[in-house]
Design a protein around this motif. Structure first.
Motif, mmCIF file in Angstrom:
data_model
loop_
_atom_site.group_PDB
_atom_site.id
_atom_site.type_symbol
_atom_site.label_atom_id
_atom_site.label_comp_id
_atom_site.label_asym_id
_atom_site.label_seq_id
_atom_site.Cartn_x
_atom_site.Cartn_y
_atom_site.Cartn_z
ATOM 1 N N THR A 24 -2.173 27.680 -21.043
ATOM 2 C CA THR A 24 -1.561 28.749 -20.274
ATOM 3 C C THR A 24 -0.418 29.363 -21.065
ATOM 4 N N VAL B 279 9.541 31.228 -11.184
ATOM 5 C CA VAL B 279 8.805 32.139 -12.056
ATOM 6 C C VAL B 279 7.525 31.524 -12.595
ATOM 7 N N ARG B 280 7.574 30.247 -12.953
ATOM 8 C CA ARG B 280 6.401 29.619 -13.568
ATOM 9 C C ARG B 280 5.344 29.301 -12.525
ATOM 10 N N ILE C 212 -2.076 33.648 -17.762
ATOM 11 C CA ILE C 212 -0.645 33.844 -17.960
ATOM 12 C C ILE C 212 0.099 33.214 -16.792
ATOM 13 N N ASN C 213 0.902 32.219 -17.109
ATOM 14 C CA ASN C 213 1.543 31.365 -16.113
ATOM 15 C C ASN C 213 2.962 31.865 -15.800
ATOM 16 N N ASN C 214 3.081 33.158 -15.521
ATOM 17 C CA ASN C 214 4.399 33.744 -15.295
ATOM 18 C C ASN C 214 4.296 34.749 -14.144
ATOM 19 N N ARG C 215 4.957 34.432 -13.040
ATOM 20 C CA ARG C 215 4.815 35.265 -11.849
ATOM 21 C C ARG C 215 5.514 36.619 -11.978
ATOM 22 N N ILE D 31 5.517 38.513 -14.700
ATOM 23 C CA ILE D 31 4.517 39.361 -15.359
ATOM 24 C C ILE D 31 3.422 39.742 -14.369
ATOM 25 N N GLN D 32 2.996 38.766 -13.577
ATOM 26 C CA GLN D 32 1.970 39.036 -12.568
ATOM 27 C C GLN D 32 2.440 40.095 -11.575
ATOM 28 N N ILE E 140 7.680 33.890 -6.026
ATOM 29 C CA ILE E 140 8.784 33.822 -6.999
ATOM 30 C C ILE E 140 10.044 33.299 -6.315
#
Length: 226
Positions: free
Chosen positions: A225, A71-72, A3-6, A8-9, A66
């Motif tokens: 991703t 974000v990405r 998952i390429n989303n910081r 969410i991480q 971030i």
């Protein structure tokens, strides 16, 4: 695939860190009867403490990424250490479920009793969430063929620590033994039997390490991703 989303991480890591810290604090009854220092002679608690510390640091690292990079993307701090911790916390879950639980083992330290919510958190929930963090958010095809052998340093260091502690620390009062786990109890089993049991366990850990190695290689085939 990862998952390429910081964002969410970050949310996932903060939530997992909260679960890890809550599990440890509740198990130790830190705000009840007070912390029992011998809680941290147990592999479960040491591994959960290290994972909790890593998650807190990882959350800060992700937040800063971030702000700096957007974000990405992915944010994995010290990926080699993280993979070693995946192995370490996997050992916690596997040994507890397949060896200790079936033997009726109880970790009674500062009124920490099996089958409670905190016990489930430290043995199942935190390990599962941390493994999922690696599966969902880290680049794959990064585990080298010899890494599972290097990861053995963590459980081996723990065994050495326990043997040293037994010599200088004496009996653990609530367990009536110098050793926190039956399979390390030289006084009861004898040195030869302890060596045999722990050698077999180390072989099992190597197998577990190569399962992680295989998962890393298989999941790397999915390049997409999210």
């Amino acid at each position: 695939m990862y998952i390429n989303n910081r964002i969410i991480q970050l949310v996932y890591r903060i939530a997992t860190a909260v679960v890890a810290v809550y599990g440890l604090v509740s198990l130790s009854r830190l705000f009840g009867v007070g912390l029992n220092p011998t809680m941290f002679i147990f592999y479960t608690n040491i591994s959960n403490l290290l994972v909790a510390a890593y998650l807190i640091f990882s959350s800060i690292h992700t937040f800063l990424d971030i702000r700096k990079h957007g974000v990405r993307g992915i944010s994995t701090v010290a990926p080699g250490v993280k993979r070693a911790f995946v192995m370490m916390i996997s050992v916690t879950m596997v040994v507890y479920h397949f060896i200790l639980l079936s033997a009726g083992f109880e970790m009674v330290a500062a009124a920490a009793i099996v089958h409670t919510v905190p016990d489930i958190l430290v043995h199942y929930v935190t390990p599962s969430l941390f493994i999922l963090d690696w599966l969902l958010f880290d680049e794959k095809n990064r585990v080298r063929w010899f890494d599972p052998l290097l990861w053995l340093a963590l459980p081996f260091a723990y065994v050495v620590f326990i043997m040293f502690r037994a010599e200088i620390g004496g009996e653990i009062p609530y367990l009536y033994s110098r050793f926190p786990y039956p399979f390390l109890d030289i006084d009861n089993l004898g040195l030869s039997m302890v060596l045999i049991i722990n050698s077999a366990m180390m072989i099992g850990f190597i197998v577990l390490g190569y399962v992680i190695f295989a998962i890393d290689k298989i999941t790397s085939l999915f390049k997409k991703t999210v």
